[in-house]
Design a protein around this motif. Structure first.
Motif, PDB file in Angstrom:
ATOM      1  N   VAL A 187       0.792   1.182 -11.287  1.00 24.14           N
ATOM      2  CA  VAL A 187       0.798   0.668  -9.946  1.00 24.14           C
ATOM      3  C   VAL A 187      -0.193  -0.298  -9.591  1.00 24.14           C
ATOM      4  CG1 VAL A 187       0.531   1.485  -7.572  1.00 24.14           C
ATOM      5  CG2 VAL A 187       1.957   2.718  -9.056  1.00 24.14           C
ATOM      6  N   PRO A 188      -1.620  -0.129  -9.854  1.00 26.76           N
ATOM      7  CA  PRO A 188      -2.534  -1.284  -9.571  1.00 26.76           C
ATOM      8  C   PRO A 188      -2.171  -2.484 -10.179  1.00 26.76           C
ATOM      9  CG  PRO A 188      -3.473   0.766 -10.121  1.00 26.76           C
ATOM     10  CD  PRO A 188      -2.012   1.266 -10.265  1.00 26.76           C
ATOM     11  N   LEU A 189      -1.804  -2.534 -11.465  1.00 27.10           N
ATOM     12  CA  LEU A 189      -1.328  -3.556 -12.434  1.00 27.10           C
ATOM     13  C   LEU A 189      -0.208  -4.284 -11.935  1.00 27.10           C
ATOM     14  CD1 LEU A 189      -2.232  -5.130 -14.845  1.00 27.10           C
ATOM     15  CD2 LEU A 189      -0.999  -3.697 -16.361  1.00 27.10           C
ATOM     16  N   PHE A 190       0.738  -3.757 -11.551  1.00 27.46           N
ATOM     17  CA  PHE A 190       2.171  -4.331 -11.400  1.00 27.46           C
ATOM     18  C   PHE A 190       2.570  -4.213  -9.698  1.00 27.46           C
ATOM     19  CE2 PHE A 190       2.715  -2.737 -15.634  1.00 27.46           C
ATOM     20  CZ  PHE A 190       2.814  -3.849 -16.363  1.00 27.46           C
ATOM     21  N   LEU A 250       0.865  -1.097   0.160  1.00 25.27           N
ATOM     22  CA  LEU A 250      -0.093  -0.170  -0.031  1.00 25.27           C
ATOM     23  C   LEU A 250       0.857   1.264   0.061  1.00 25.27           C
ATOM     24  CD1 LEU A 250      -2.919   1.422   0.234  1.00 25.27           C
ATOM     25  CD2 LEU A 250      -2.447   1.299   2.659  1.00 25.27           C
ATOM     26  N   MET A 251       1.758   1.213   0.858  1.00 23.98           N
ATOM     27  CA  MET A 251       2.774   2.447   0.864  1.00 23.98           C
ATOM     28  C   MET A 251       3.553   2.638  -0.506  1.00 23.98           C
ATOM     29  SD  MET A 251       5.772   3.134   3.637  1.00 23.98           S
ATOM     30  CE  MET A 251       6.662   4.683   3.501  1.00 23.98           C
ATOM     31  N   ALA A 252       4.036   1.464  -0.939  1.00 25.31           N
ATOM     32  CA  ALA A 252       4.637   1.601  -2.223  1.00 25.31           C
ATOM     33  C   ALA A 252       3.705   2.042  -3.391  1.00 25.31           C
ATOM     34  CB  ALA A 252       5.240   0.128  -2.652  1.00 25.31           C
ATOM     35  N   SER A 253       2.642   1.692  -3.339  1.00 20.67           N
ATOM     36  CA  SER A 253       1.695   2.020  -4.453  1.00 20.67           C
ATOM     37  C   SER A 253       1.361   3.552  -4.198  1.00 20.67           C
ATOM     38  CB  SER A 253       0.357   1.251  -4.223  1.00 20.67           C
ATOM     39  OG  SER A 253       0.505  -0.276  -4.536  1.00 20.67           O
ATOM     40  N   TYR A 254       1.162   4.088  -3.135  1.00 20.83           N
ATOM     41  CA  TYR A 254       0.605   5.622  -2.722  1.00 20.83           C
ATOM     42  C   TYR A 254       2.023   6.598  -3.174  1.00 20.83           C
ATOM     43  CZ  TYR A 254      -0.817   9.670  -0.851  1.00 20.83           C
ATOM     44  OH  TYR A 254      -1.221  11.056  -0.335  1.00 20.83           O
ATOM     45  N   PHE A 255       3.069   6.098  -3.190  1.00 23.47           N
ATOM     46  CA  PHE A 255       4.214   6.983  -3.408  1.00 23.47           C
ATOM     47  C   PHE A 255       4.084   7.575  -4.741  1.00 23.47           C
ATOM     48  CE2 PHE A 255       7.687   8.516  -0.812  1.00 23.47           C
ATOM     49  CZ  PHE A 255       8.699   8.823  -1.689  1.00 23.47           C
ATOM     50  N   PRO A 256       4.172   6.752  -5.857  1.00 28.57           N
ATOM     51  CA  PRO A 256       4.239   7.497  -6.972  1.00 28.57           C
ATOM     52  C   PRO A 256       3.014   8.344  -7.235  1.00 28.57           C
ATOM     53  CG  PRO A 256       4.498   5.170  -7.313  1.00 28.57           C
ATOM     54  CD  PRO A 256       4.238   5.392  -5.981  1.00 28.57           C
ATOM     55  N   TYR A 257       1.679   7.936  -6.771  1.00 23.30           N
ATOM     56  CA  TYR A 257       0.618   8.975  -6.823  1.00 23.30           C
ATOM     57  C   TYR A 257       0.859  10.252  -6.035  1.00 23.30           C
ATOM     58  CZ  TYR A 257      -3.954  10.557  -6.710  1.00 23.30           C
ATOM     59  OH  TYR A 257      -5.414  11.349  -7.077  1.00 23.30           O
ATOM     60  N   TYR A 258       1.364  10.090  -5.164  1.00 19.95           N
ATOM     61  CA  TYR A 258       1.788  11.340  -4.306  1.00 19.95           C
ATOM     62  C   TYR A 258       2.460  12.213  -4.782  1.00 19.95           C
ATOM     63  CZ  TYR A 258       3.614  14.109  -0.292  1.00 19.95           C
ATOM     64  OH  TYR A 258       4.150  15.080   0.278  1.00 19.95           O
ATOM     65  N   PHE A 259       3.633  11.726  -5.762  1.00 23.66           N
ATOM     66  CA  PHE A 259       4.713  12.310  -6.355  1.00 23.66           C
ATOM     67  C   PHE A 259       4.169  13.123  -7.588  1.00 23.66           C
ATOM     68  CE2 PHE A 259       8.055  11.447  -3.970  1.00 23.66           C
ATOM     69  CZ  PHE A 259       9.227  11.962  -4.468  1.00 23.66           C
ATOM     70  N   TYR A 260       3.048  12.364  -8.227  1.00 24.41           N
ATOM     71  CA  TYR A 260       2.263  12.658  -9.543  1.00 24.41           C
ATOM     72  C   TYR A 260       1.502  13.735  -9.102  1.00 24.41           C
ATOM     73  CZ  TYR A 260      -1.763  12.644 -12.337  1.00 24.41           C
ATOM     74  OH  TYR A 260      -2.823  13.063 -13.540  1.00 24.41           O
TER      75      TYR A 260
END
Length: 260
Positions: free
Chosen positions: A59-62, A33-43
């Motif tokens: 992120v959801p896919l991979f 969950l933390m790893a998935s949120y990080f790219p969205y946070y930067f975006y």
């Protein structure tokens, strides 16, 4: 981050009245969950538009799908966490490296044409914050000390949080200085409009401020706007909180800086 640290520190623990397999699912789930949120946070936070596809779909896919398949479904069937880690972390680990490269390029592109000393510092901090994120996938494969894992994975989040606060304060200071410059030029109506936007006043709150400036009482404002007196008081208190003042005089002086 709190959820990740709590679950990572507590689970798995036989003393906790939760089945160990559920604890493992939750512990690994918090990391994903933390790893998935990080790219969205930067975006979103730093307007890195080239990350949009990765933040919303990659992120959801991979990351999310491998977790659900291997650490929930398959693990519930075979109960062999070592096998699930061996195969379930292949796609996330490879994607983490790909995404790390994409994020570095996005950061570099953002600062390519407008780089001064402060932006250069910001770019370095962003790179430093992104790098520990990739360690989440590494620690998912390699068992290591909880302390080392926490230090690596939390460093990035803490760094980028301080960067975000610094940018917010800097932006607010620049906006306020711009408003002060407008006030010095004597354009009162424009200053008032800008001040209202700066303090995020609603249309109703702006109406009330204008009536307060005319010297109207709460009752008179209530009658003029056809709203309850208590509602007027609530609006005024909200205005005070937004503008950080304690009375009408201070409010008028702050919003109508060219009227004196």
């Amino acid at each position: 981050m709190l959820f990740y640290n709590i679950t990572g520190g507590l689970f798995p623990d036989p003393k906790i009245n939760i089945p160990l397999d559920i604890q493992e699912m939750i512990a690994y789930g918090s990391g994903f969950l933390m790893a998935s949120y990080f790219p969205y946070y930067f975006y979103k936070t730093f307007d890195l538009t080239s990350l949009r596809w990765h933040a919303l779909f990659g992120v959801p896919l991979f990351l999310a799908c491998p977790y659900l398949i291997f650490f929930v479904v398959v693990y519930a069937i075979n109960g062999n966490l070592d096998v699930d880690i061996k195969y379930g972390m292949i796609a996330p680990f490879i994607y983490a490296l790909v995404l790390l490269y994409v994020m570095f390029r996005a950061i570099r592109k953002k600062h390519k044409f407008q780089r001064n000393q402060n932006q250069y510092i910001e770019e370095i901090v962003m790179h430093a914050a992104v790098t520990p994120w990739a360690s989440l996938a590494f620690f998912g494969i390699v068992e290591s000390s909880q302390l080392i894992e926490v230090l690596c994975t939390n460093t990035g989040i803490i760094g980028i949080t301080f960067l975000f606060i610094w940018r917010s304060v800097k932006s607010a200071r620049e906006e306020y200085e711009r408003l002060q410059e407008l006030a010095s030029q004597g354009n009162g109506s424009l200053v008032f409009e800008e001040m209202c936007r700066y303090y995020k006043l609603t249309n109703r709150e702006i109406e009330i401020v204008l009536l307060v400036r005319q010297g109207m009482t709460y009752k008179e404002i209530s009658n003029r706007l056809f709203i309850a007196g208590k509602t007027v008081e609530n609006h005024v208190q909200n205005i005070y909180e937004k503008t950080s003042v304690k009375n009408k005089v201070s409010l008028i002086q702050k919003l109508f800086q060219t009227s004196n």
